[in-house]
Design a protein around this motif. Structure first.
Motif, PDB file in Angstrom:
ATOM      1  N   ARG A   1       0.839  -1.203   0.000  1.00 40.10           N
ATOM      2  CA  ARG A   1       0.000   0.000   0.000  1.00 40.10           C
ATOM      3  C   ARG A   1       0.871   1.248   0.000  1.00 40.10           C
ATOM      4  O   ARG A   1       0.643   2.184  -0.760  1.00 40.10           O
ATOM      5  CB  ARG A   1      -0.923  -0.006   1.219  1.00 40.10           C
ATOM      6  N   ASP A   2       1.886   1.270   0.859  1.00 40.76           N
ATOM      7  CA  ASP A   2       2.773   2.428   0.941  1.00 40.76           C
ATOM      8  C   ASP A   2       3.574   2.620  -0.344  1.00 40.76           C
ATOM      9  O   ASP A   2       3.850   3.752  -0.741  1.00 40.76           O
ATOM     10  CB  ASP A   2       3.705   2.302   2.143  1.00 40.76           C
ATOM     11  N   ALA A   3       3.932   1.527  -1.018  1.00 43.65           N
ATOM     12  CA  ALA A   3       4.645   1.637  -2.291  1.00 43.65           C
ATOM     13  C   ALA A   3       3.750   2.258  -3.360  1.00 43.65           C
ATOM     14  O   ALA A   3       4.209   3.081  -4.152  1.00 43.65           O
ATOM     15  CB  ALA A   3       5.149   0.267  -2.736  1.00 43.65           C
ATOM     16  N   VAL A   4       2.475   1.888  -3.377  1.00 45.83           N
ATOM     17  CA  VAL A   4       1.531   2.503  -4.317  1.00 45.83           C
ATOM     18  C   VAL A   4       1.396   3.989  -4.010  1.00 45.83           C
ATOM     19  O   VAL A   4       1.433   4.838  -4.909  1.00 45.83           O
ATOM     20  CB  VAL A   4       0.156   1.797  -4.275  1.00 45.83           C
ATOM     21  N   ALA A   5       1.274   4.318  -2.737  1.00 45.44           N
ATOM     22  CA  ALA A   5       1.119   5.724  -2.332  1.00 45.44           C
ATOM     23  C   ALA A   5       2.361   6.551  -2.642  1.00 45.44           C
ATOM     24  O   ALA A   5       2.256   7.765  -2.847  1.00 45.44           O
ATOM     25  CB  ALA A   5       0.795   5.804  -0.840  1.00 45.44           C
ATOM     26  N   ALA A   6       3.514   5.910  -2.704  1.00 47.21           N
ATOM     27  CA  ALA A   6       4.777   6.626  -2.872  1.00 47.21           C
ATOM     28  C   ALA A   6       5.061   7.054  -4.307  1.00 47.21           C
ATOM     29  O   ALA A   6       5.941   7.880  -4.535  1.00 47.21           O
ATOM     30  CB  ALA A   6       5.937   5.758  -2.365  1.00 47.21           C
ATOM     31  N   ILE A   7       4.341   6.502  -5.266  1.00 48.83           N
ATOM     32  CA  ILE A   7       4.671   6.816  -6.660  1.00 48.83           C
ATOM     33  C   ILE A   7       3.636   7.775  -7.251  1.00 48.83           C
ATOM     34  O   ILE A   7       2.472   7.764  -6.885  1.00 48.83           O
ATOM     35  CB  ILE A   7       4.837   5.545  -7.526  1.00 48.83           C
ATOM     36  N   ALA A   8       4.114   8.586  -8.173  1.00 50.10           N
ATOM     37  CA  ALA A   8       3.293   9.667  -8.727  1.00 50.10           C
ATOM     38  C   ALA A   8       2.709   9.331 -10.090  1.00 50.10           C
ATOM     39  O   ALA A   8       2.521  10.204 -10.923  1.00 50.10           O
ATOM     40  CB  ALA A   8       4.121  10.945  -8.813  1.00 50.10           C
ATOM     41  N   ILE A   9       2.450   8.046 -10.328  1.00 48.15           N
ATOM     42  CA  ILE A   9       1.749   7.639 -11.537  1.00 48.15           C
ATOM     43  C   ILE A   9       0.510   6.852 -11.119  1.00 48.15           C
ATOM     44  O   ILE A   9       0.492   6.266 -10.035  1.00 48.15           O
ATOM     45  CB  ILE A   9       2.649   6.795 -12.480  1.00 48.15           C
ATOM     46  N   PRO A  10      -0.527   6.856 -11.949  1.00 43.96           N
ATOM     47  CA  PRO A  10      -1.746   6.150 -11.546  1.00 43.96           C
ATOM     48  C   PRO A  10      -1.548   4.639 -11.468  1.00 43.96           C
ATOM     49  O   PRO A  10      -0.877   4.046 -12.315  1.00 43.96           O
ATOM     50  CB  PRO A  10      -2.759   6.515 -12.629  1.00 43.96           C
ATOM     51  N   VAL A  11      -2.146   4.060 -10.439  1.00 45.85           N
ATOM     52  CA  VAL A  11      -2.170   2.612 -10.237  1.00 45.85           C
ATOM     53  C   VAL A  11      -3.631   2.202 -10.133  1.00 45.85           C
ATOM     54  O   VAL A  11      -4.367   2.741  -9.301  1.00 45.85           O
ATOM     55  CB  VAL A  11      -1.417   2.197  -8.955  1.00 45.85           C
TER      56      VAL A  11
END
Length: 149
Positions: free
Chosen positions: A85-95
């Motif tokens: 979850r934190d890895a998804v939140a850390a990136i600035a591209i849509p997931v």
């Protein structure tokens, strides 16, 4: 435009694992369908499947440098992996989070996603079609400036 598809734990067993829940198609079938759609949409697409949480996290961390968006089926990690979850939140591209089965209509423990609050969206319950819907969604999001608002 480049899209990364991340398949989480046990998705390598599609077609063999609980076909009544996940269908009889293989992961290779899903990837081939996505490759065909990617050609139609004129985008490049890459795939990673791992049964290891750290590989998925590392792939998200580096995706931001090489990809415009990510399609993620976190498998069972959906329900408890705060690190993912934190890895998804850390990136600035849509997931976009994808699930073959409708997680909201399954066992209680499967109904909650720790990923959903930080994902651009979630597609659940459409079988393998959900991946194609997600590809169309991320391509559209990548073509239009994306924000969390």
């Amino acid at each position: 435009m480049k899209i990364l598809v991340l398949h989480g734990p046990n998705l390598n067993m599609l077609g063999k694992r609980e076909p009544g829940v996940y269908g009889t198609g293989s992961l290779g079938d899903i990837n081939a369908s996505l490759e065909e759609l990617a050609r139609e949409l004129a985008v490049d697409i890459d795939f990673i499947q791992s049964n290891h949480e750290g590989v998925l996290i590392d792939s998200l961390h580096t995706a931001v440098d090489d990809y415009d968006a990510v399609i993620l089926n976190p498998g069972a990690l959906t329900h408890y992996s705060y690190a993912l979850r934190d890895a998804v939140a850390a990136i600035a591209i849509p997931v976009v989070e994808v699930h073959i089965s409708n997680i909201h209509a399954r066992e209680d423990f499967r109904r909650y996603s720790v990923i959903a609050p930080v994902a651009a969206g979630q597609i659940s319950g459409f079988g393998a079609l959900g991946y194609r819907l997600a590809l169309r969604a991320v391509v559209e999001m990548a073509r239009v400036p994306w924000t969390e608002e």
